[in-house]
Design a protein around this motif. Sequence first.
Motif, PDB file in Angstrom:
ATOM      1  N   MET A   1       0.837  -1.209   0.000  1.00  0.00           N
ATOM      2  CA  MET A   1       0.000   0.000   0.000  1.00  0.00           C
ATOM      3  C   MET A   1       0.869   1.256   0.000  1.00  0.00           C
TER       4      MET A   1
ATOM      5  N   ARG B   1       2.423   4.889  -1.419  1.00  0.00           N
ATOM      6  CA  ARG B   1       1.723   6.119  -1.786  1.00  0.00           C
ATOM      7  C   ARG B   1       1.237   6.086  -3.231  1.00  0.00           C
TER       8      ARG B   1
ATOM      9  N   TRP C   1      -6.532   8.931   1.871  1.00  0.00           N
ATOM     10  CA  TRP C   1      -5.501   7.922   2.136  1.00  0.00           C
ATOM     11  C   TRP C   1      -6.084   6.757   2.935  1.00  0.00           C
ATOM     12  N   PRO C   2      -5.937   5.518   2.440  1.00  0.00           N
ATOM     13  CA  PRO C   2      -6.523   4.378   3.145  1.00  0.00           C
ATOM     14  C   PRO C   2      -5.697   3.846   4.318  1.00  0.00           C
ATOM     15  N   TYR C   3      -4.386   4.136   4.342  1.00  0.00           N
ATOM     16  CA  TYR C   3      -3.535   3.589   5.411  1.00  0.00           C
ATOM     17  C   TYR C   3      -2.613   4.651   5.986  1.00  0.00           C
TER      18      TYR C   3
ATOM     19  N   THR D   1       1.288   4.306   5.262  1.00  0.00           N
ATOM     20  CA  THR D   1       1.795   4.821   3.986  1.00  0.00           C
ATOM     21  C   THR D   1       2.447   6.190   4.175  1.00  0.00           C
TER      22      THR D   1
END
Lengths: 414, 196
Positions: free
Chosen positions: A265, A267, B121-123, B126
């Motif tokens: 995951m 960027r 942003w999913p995480y 990151t």
Amino acid sequence: MKAQKKDKQVIKSNKISRRTLLGGMVAAAVLPVNSIFAKHVQTGPHIAPEPPEDPTKTIGPGPSAQGKRSTFEHPVRKFSETSSRSPLQDFHSTITPSDLHYERHHAGVPAIDPQKYELLIHGMVERPMKFTLAELKRFPAVSRICFLECAGNFRGGKEELTPQEILGLTSQSEWTGVMLSTLFREVGADPKALWFLAEGSDAAVMTRSVPVKKAWDDAMIVYAQNGEAIRPEQGYPVRLLLPGWEGNMNIKWLRRIELSDEPYMTREETSKYTYPVKDRIRMFSFEMDARSIITFPSYPQKIMPGWVEIRGIAWSGRGKIEKVEVSTDAGKTWQDARLQDPVLSKAHTYFRHLWQWDGSPTEILSRAVDETGYVQPTLRQLAEARGTAMGGYHMNPITSWQIKTDGSTLFKPE
Amino acid sequence: MKIKIVVGTALLGLILFHQVSAQQPVPSTHKNGTSYPSRFGFGRLATTAEIALWDIDVRPDGKGLPAGQGDVLKGKVIYTSKCMACHGNNDTDLSKIKLPAPVLVSDTLAKSRPKAIGNYWPYATTLFDYIRRTMPYNQPGSLTDNEVYSITAYLLYANKIIKQNQLLNAKTLPGIVMPAKKLFIMDDRKGGPEVR
């Protein structure tokens, strides 16, 4: 031997001795030769020498260490701060000259010493290993022609756009290197690994997660482009090549591969290269959808009534182009274009269609069909399927050109 | 095409890989793969130190996060001195200012603009991974792990995802659930006539 020595002197002094050139031949014949040579040598590479009235009456310059384009041809990339686009309208077939290959990078082009270069493969492997460039070259090599395309490849919005401006973030090369599967066997890849991380050694330390099955399918670690070392902008000395998959994943300046049981995951696969589909955000769109563009006639070219050969390129990240249909009546009727052989999988395919233009205004368009049966959609179809806030990634709509009464060609923005 | 997931000895795995790769519809140039030796013996084993030097990635489950920690207030100080020049002052309305870099703060509502950490942003991991590997843009990779924890904390706080007093470290960061995570779907298109 004597002659060779004299040749060297010629190069050194930038002057042509008539003795060197013609030995004991008629002096009168020597003069024009002499002046043409002198002009060529002295004007330098950027100023075009005046061509002679009749090229059959003068001897031209001799061999040289490195060839150049004709001084009458000036194909160039169009560049911004973050990317440069290939001049699609200047190409007559599908291999992109390496110096005109599109670029997209996130922190500039790094300078990497090939002597110090090493690729690390680790993670879920039996033996974490490092390979020098020389070692990579010892493995059985494979060459493959395929396209690369940035997932953000599409611009519209106004009529005065060239194919380069609309769709120039795609290019094609013949790449040479080692199959990634060969290296995965060398390190003893763990069968439980489902993903691998590929990482570049640019200042972005670019990273993407790739399903391991792509490695067993057709992924390559490449060090050559169109027969010579890869260009710096394309990842010198080594890049990842994932035929048919979005450009960003084909990590350039590759330094590390880590096998893993889940994606990272990063960027670039979350904040970027993802796009709204209705009320969701779609991620991991790897394959580039089939598309095509007519590169002739296109803006700012002009055509004349009579026979016109419509030309362009079509490609699909899912396999071969099955057919390309061309419409010369604004999409009312479609006809199959001729495809240039060989039609390769995941490769730009050149198409041509003969058309007799009667001088009346119309629109010409092309649509690609790939071997999975996918038909290149219209922008409206894409909007219906994904919603109107589609964003700019993985957009592959049919593009049309308007032909005006005076033969001028304009892009049709939608 | 499916890859069988095989649980077994390493040797068995290798043999099966051999068969799997032989079954692939690969370019003809690759079809002699089966006659390859199982190993060529090129390359060398990488040392633990060499791997540690380059292995900077962080996964959503926290694998790869280093020791150390950071907090919102320290993060705000670092942000002001090292990031604000390009990414803007998060206390002012950025919608009318042209910045050289993307806006980093958004509302936590999925519909709101601009799309940024809070709504897209999913995480959270990151953020740590990306800032550590490549920011600040003009001095990539120059931050210490503690500084990266602190800036990550500040950016999550500015995006209304964590409280001002929350410490960030290898334990707490992977536990943060991002508002946008539920929006993400994997592309499941497989070609064919349907436009999706």
